[in-house]
Design an enzyme around this catalytic site. Structure first.
Site, mmCIF file in Angstrom:
data_model
loop_
_atom_site.group_PDB
_atom_site.id
_atom_site.type_symbol
_atom_site.label_atom_id
_atom_site.label_comp_id
_atom_site.label_asym_id
_atom_site.label_seq_id
_atom_site.Cartn_x
_atom_site.Cartn_y
_atom_site.Cartn_z
ATOM 1 N N LYS A 191 7.143 -1.861 -4.880
ATOM 2 C CA LYS A 191 7.835 -0.720 -4.270
ATOM 3 C C LYS A 191 9.167 -0.476 -4.989
ATOM 4 O O LYS A 191 10.238 -0.461 -4.366
ATOM 5 C CB LYS A 191 8.036 -0.969 -2.773
ATOM 6 C CG LYS A 191 6.864 -0.433 -1.919
ATOM 7 C CD LYS A 191 7.054 -0.690 -0.462
ATOM 8 C CE LYS A 191 6.986 0.556 0.392
ATOM 9 N NZ LYS A 191 5.677 1.231 0.421
ATOM 10 N N GLU A 227 -4.102 6.498 -5.327
ATOM 11 C CA GLU A 227 -3.417 6.540 -4.036
ATOM 12 C C GLU A 227 -3.221 7.973 -3.578
ATOM 13 O O GLU A 227 -3.371 8.921 -4.339
ATOM 14 C CB GLU A 227 -2.033 5.885 -4.159
ATOM 15 C CG GLU A 227 -2.107 4.445 -4.560
ATOM 16 C CD GLU A 227 -0.866 3.686 -4.148
ATOM 17 O OE1 GLU A 227 -0.452 3.781 -2.981
ATOM 18 O OE2 GLU A 227 -0.319 2.982 -5.024
HETATM 19 C C1 LIG Z 1 4.483 1.611 0.911
HETATM 20 C C2 LIG Z 1 3.373 2.230 0.159
HETATM 21 C C3 LIG Z 1 2.030 2.186 0.604
HETATM 22 C C4 LIG Z 1 1.628 1.647 1.946
HETATM 23 O O1 LIG Z 1 1.990 0.315 2.164
HETATM 24 P P1 LIG Z 1 2.138 -0.242 3.645
HETATM 25 O O2 LIG Z 1 2.551 -1.652 3.451
HETATM 26 O O3 LIG Z 1 0.821 -0.123 4.297
HETATM 27 O O4 LIG Z 1 3.162 0.607 4.312
HETATM 28 C C5 LIG Z 1 1.035 2.705 -0.219
HETATM 29 N N1 LIG Z 1 1.337 3.263 -1.401
HETATM 30 C C6 LIG Z 1 2.610 3.353 -1.849
HETATM 31 C C7 LIG Z 1 2.865 3.969 -3.171
HETATM 32 C C8 LIG Z 1 3.658 2.849 -1.080
HETATM 33 O O5 LIG Z 1 4.909 2.950 -1.509
#
Ligand SMILES: *Cc1c(COP(=O)(O)O)cnc(C)c1O
Length: 344
Positions: A191, A227
């Site tokens: 992230k 995604e």
């Molecule tokens: C945070 C995020 C997710 C989802 O992750 P969770 O842990 O389920 O909230 C999916 N894709 C991206 C690019 C993200 O930043």
């Protein structure tokens, strides 16, 4: 909004809240010099930061975030959802970005303190959630492109409203034929704050065309689903669930993992594999998974002039079953055989 005494109910209309920023009372902050241990974190009033113009994070994007929620159960307990997985994901991200690593214990302690000291901002049961936002970033001044000499770990929290007010609404998505989110060997699997700005313009344009978000395909073949904006993708075909395998370009979502584990416990077969966009367009159901919306049904996908519609725009049965089962655990309405919901 009217100011109230600290500890009193904030003068806030819980039912009109959306996923937007509201300033709360308190935040956690800790610092660490490169190569040393983290200094003890402190709680302080919510406030603006003092930062060198040469801070690594604002010059070179050295930073990451996390996102998690606290919910109030009917019986009054305050529940988190698998917070140790956020702590571990942040550790992996910090290593990838050359930052100081926050221990799981320190991370969880900070999250607990932030929830406790902002407890008056936690919406009543069933009316919303307290969204918790941990940040880790290079706060030290550095001119050359290199890891910053000092790191900051900060946690704040914001009350957010129910995502699906008045029922789930399947969303319309569009495959981007122009943009990719991440490439092999890059930072798509963590992230990292730098991953998000490049998606804002494509997402804004898709919204202007009436779509809720963009679906990204893989950057090598431009063929496999990666995604949906900042959420993970699932589709269902003949009662089997398919979700893109984690190859390093996809963010390993905690909602994604929980959906896989929950679906398997309910007897479904779940395949983590390459999901060809043509296969996904021919699936019976599709949904996305992430902390903000938990599970969000997909009503249609546009790709290269073709439009796939799922369940005539209704919520698919498997999607609904998984949404109900997961949110029941998260909100403490159902037993939690997995031990996913520690209380604060
Ligand atoms: C945070 C995020 C997710 C989802 O992750 P969770 O842990 O389920 O909230 C999916 N894709 C991206 C690019 C993200 O930043």
């Amino acid at each position: 909004m009217e100011e109230t005494d600290s500890g009193a109910e904030p003068a806030i209309d819980w039912d009109s809240m959306t996923f937007s920023f509201t300033e709360t009372d308190r935040m956690y902050i800790a610092k660490c010099k490169q190569g040393e241990d983290w200094q003890a974190g402190i709680m302080q009033d919510f406030q603006e930061l003092r930062l060198s113009p040469a801070a690594g994070v604002i010059n070179y994007g050295q930073g990451l975030f996390e996102g998690m929620k606290a919910r109030r159960a009917e019986d009054g307990r305050v529940l988190l959802f698998r917070p140790e997985l956020n702590a571990r994901r942040a550790q992996g991200g910090s290593r990838r970005l050359g930052m100081a690593v926050v221990s799981e214990e320190m991370f969880l302690d900070a999250v607990h303190q932030v929830v406790q000291e902002n407890i008056r901002w936690l919406p009543p049961n069933g009316r919303g959630e307290l969204y918790i936002r941990p940040l880790i970033f290079g706060s030290g001044a550095i001119l050359g492109v290199a890891p910053a000499p000092e790191y900051t770990f900060l946690v704040y929290a914001v009350p957010v409203g129910l995502y699906f007010k008045g029922g789930m609404n399947p969303i319309a998505l569009k495959v981007s034929n122009e943009f990719h989110r991440a490439a092999p060997g890059g930072s798509g699997g963590v992230k990292a704050i730098g991953n998000y700005a490049p998606g804002m313009m494509p997402s804004k344009n898709a919204k202007a065309e009436g779509y809720a978000e963009i679906i990204y395909l893989d950057a090598v073949h431009h063929r496999y689903v990666e995604e949906v904006g900042a959420a993970n993708f699932f589709c269902v075909k003949d009662n089997v669930l398919y979700t893109p395998e984690l190859t390093g370009t996809i963010l390993p979502g905690i909602t994604r993992l929980s959906t896989i584990e929950l679906a398997r416990s309910l007897g479904y077969q779940v395949l983590e594999t390459k999901v060809d966009i043509e296969f996904a367009m021919g699936a019976d159901e599709a949904f996305c998974a992430g902390t903000a919306a938990v599970i969000s049904p997909i009503g249609s996908i546009e790709h290269g002039g073709n439009v796939a519609t799922y369940c005539d725009g209704e919520v698919g049965a498997v999607t609904k079953q998984l949404y109900d089962a997961l949110t029941a655990i998260q909100e403490g309405r159902a037993p939690d055989p997995f031990g996913w919901t520690p209380s604060v």
